[in-house]
Design a protein around this motif. Structure first.
Motif, short mmCIF file in Angstrom:
data_model
loop_
_atom_site.label_atom_id
_atom_site.label_comp_id
_atom_site.label_asym_id
_atom_site.label_seq_id
_atom_site.Cartn_x
_atom_site.Cartn_y
_atom_site.Cartn_z
N THR A 404 0.70 -1.44 0.00
CA THR A 404 -0.06 -0.04 0.15
C THR A 404 0.60 1.14 0.04
O THR A 404 0.45 2.49 0.23
CB THR A 404 -0.98 -0.23 1.49
OG1 THR A 404 -0.31 0.12 2.52
CG2 THR A 404 -1.89 -1.40 1.24
N LEU A 405 2.03 1.14 -0.20
CA LEU A 405 3.07 2.36 -0.18
C LEU A 405 2.60 3.29 -1.22
O LEU A 405 2.39 2.78 -2.44
CB LEU A 405 4.54 1.88 -0.53
CG LEU A 405 5.33 1.05 0.87
CD1 LEU A 405 6.41 0.51 0.36
CD2 LEU A 405 5.28 2.02 1.99
N SER A 406 2.90 4.62 -0.82
CA SER A 406 2.78 5.84 -1.86
C SER A 406 4.09 5.98 -2.66
O SER A 406 4.87 5.15 -2.20
CB SER A 406 2.58 6.88 -0.99
OG SER A 406 3.56 7.31 -0.14
N VAL A 407 3.95 6.70 -3.48
CA VAL A 407 5.32 6.77 -4.49
C VAL A 407 6.13 7.29 -3.44
O VAL A 407 7.63 6.73 -3.65
CB VAL A 407 5.08 7.65 -5.44
CG1 VAL A 407 6.45 8.06 -6.31
CG2 VAL A 407 4.05 7.27 -6.41
N PRO A 408 6.25 8.25 -2.54
CA PRO A 408 7.26 8.57 -1.72
C PRO A 408 7.89 7.56 -0.82
O PRO A 408 9.07 7.26 -0.51
CB PRO A 408 6.84 9.70 -0.89
CG PRO A 408 5.75 10.33 -1.88
CD PRO A 408 5.12 9.02 -2.51
N GLY A 409 6.61 6.87 -0.39
CA GLY A 409 7.07 5.77 0.40
C GLY A 409 8.00 4.60 -0.31
O GLY A 409 8.97 3.97 0.36
N LYS A 410 7.60 4.31 -1.63
CA LYS A 410 8.15 3.31 -2.25
C LYS A 410 9.88 3.57 -2.38
O LYS A 410 10.84 2.86 -2.42
CB LYS A 410 7.56 3.14 -3.77
CG LYS A 410 6.32 2.33 -3.58
CD LYS A 410 5.61 2.66 -4.84
CE LYS A 410 4.10 1.66 -4.78
NZ LYS A 410 3.44 1.77 -6.28
#
Length: 450
Positions: A404-410
């Protein structure tokens, strides 16, 4: 001097190592983003392909898309090749191919190989590479045969052999990638929680991949040499202590948990506890639902993942020898001794400083990335910390945050995987310019400590 030679002359061995891994990841990401690599035939968003390639090359196993249902055979083979190259190092295969065609291995290549296998000198490093490849193919071949005993009757000949090969390579390289997922209606290898054959084979492959090739070679030659180095003694001792300690903690804490060990037989509880003590050491597989574990178990798992595997292995983390060196130095300080002693051998102060530097750098990275994930993903501290340490230790266990990671999280997690696989010091050395020792020393003074 041509442009290529000029570029090589300006790059240090650590810079070549870091750039080599980065280029391998980019090539893998480009291949995985192609329509021909996915089941849907529509291709994969580049950020997801980059994340998957990073996870494969850094032998982590964290995924933002399900491997089994997203990728076709071509995509899965690309992932498998990335795992193998990432686990052994791109220079290992480069050296092997150069050796096959009779090309001489130069000084610079030997320097990079020394960095790859964390050796103190370059003597015999090419011979070490050839032995590493031989050991790898033998162990993975044995794992392939042993896993096929269970997978072929269950999935049929073709699929069973394919599954056996994939999971043998993934297990030995501590990658944690699996081909079950939604396709087989169960995730990771939870279906085999009480299967002693799968548990023992997979955990044995993870342990062998995690103790390091230097230790394996010394054990193989022990009958001839009758000698075990201090490094191997520390690795084997710490590996045994961490596995037994982890098994006991998980067994005691989760014994009555109806969602984990509570519903298993006595034998199943022992096997599951043992397996979940082994897999945080960079293995990445799970036979129990992590989301249903108690917080105490999850926190202890974070500690195991932070330590990770051993030097010159396929795993990440600060390494078992680093932890041992720090603990021994603390014990020496408590006893009022200047020397750090292990097995009647004195560990140089320079290595103690290096162990402390690695631990502080890793802790700083984990704390920073955990804070960032709590901001970008709006999640609690334990979940963010678990994901961060899993990425840094190249483990691959997840509490469910990664998909479920967002792009910044990825981006945060993939950079953490990259730093964990190469080591924060290696990346720091690659970025910083080497400086010679100054020809002078400042006067000594004593600040108050403690």
């Amino acid at each position: 001097m041509d442009q290529k030679q000029l570029l090589q002359s300006r790059l240090t061995s650590t810079q070549i190592l870091v750039l080599g891994f980065a280029v391998t990841i980019l090539i893998g990401a480009c291949l995985l983003s192609l329509p021909v690599a996915t089941e849907s035939g529509q291709g994969l968003p580049f950020i997801d392909a980059l994340f998957t390639a990073t996870s494969a090359v850094c032998v982590t196993g964290l995924v933002v898309v399900d491997t089994a249902t997203t990728f076709n055979t071509f995509g899965e083979v690309v992932i498998l090749l990335l795992i193998q190259v990432g686990g052994l190092g791109f220079m290992t295969f480069g050296t092997f191919f150069a050796y096959l065609v009779g090309k001489k291995i130069g000084f610079r290549e030997r320097l990079v190989l020394r960095e790859t296998f964390n050796q103190f000198n370059m003597q015999g490093v090419v011979n070490l590479v050839l032995k590493v490849l031989k050991i790898t193919f033998i162990i993975e071949g044995i794992g392939f045969v042993l896993l096929s005993v269970r997978f072929v009757p269950e999935f049929g000949l073709e699929k069973g052999l394919y599954f056996s090969l994939f999971h043998s390579i993934s297990s030995f390289n501590s990658a944690g990638f699996d081909l079950f997922g939604e396709k087989e209606a169960f995730s990771s290898i939870t279906h085999y929680v009480e299967d002693p054959w799968i548990n023992l084979v997979v955990s044995s492959l993870v342990i062998l991949g995690g103790i390091g090739f230097v230790v394996i070679l010394e054990l193989l030659h022990y009958r001839k040499t009758k000698r075990i180095s201090l490094h191997s003694k520390i690795v084997l001792t710490m590996t045994g202590i961490l596995i037994v300690m982890g098994m006991l903690v998980i067994l005691v804490v989760e014994w009555a948990n109806p969602k984990t060990l509570g519903g298993l037989s006595f034998q199943g509880k022992i096997m599951a506890s043992f397996f979940h003590s082994v897999t945080p050491r960079s293995g990445g597989y799970n036979t129990l639902s992590l989301g249903d574990m108690y917080s105490a178990t999850l926190f202890f798992t974070v500690l195991l993942m932070f330590v990770g595997a051993s030097p010159s292995s396929t795993g990440g983390g600060i390494k078992t020898t680093t932890l041992a060196t720090i603990l021994l130095s603390v014990w020496s300080m408590i006893r009022g001794r200047d020397d750090v002693i292990a097995y009647k051998r004195r560990i140089p102060h320079g290595l103690v400083y290096k162990a402390l530097t690695v631990t502080v750098a890793a802790t700083t990275l984990v704390i920073l990335d955990t804070m960032l994930l709590t901001i970008t993903e709006q999640t609690d501290l334990l979940t963010a910390g678990f994901e961060t340490v899993s990425a840094f230790g190249t483990v691959g266990l997840t509490m469910g945050l990664t998909p479920t990671l967002s792009v910044p999280g990825k981006v945060i997690v993939l950079l953490t995987m990259f730093a964990g696989r190469l080591g924060p010091l290696t990346i720091a050395f690659a970025i910083a310019h080497s400086q010679k020792q100054p020809p002078y020393r400042y006067p000594e003074d004593r600040p108050l400590i403690g």
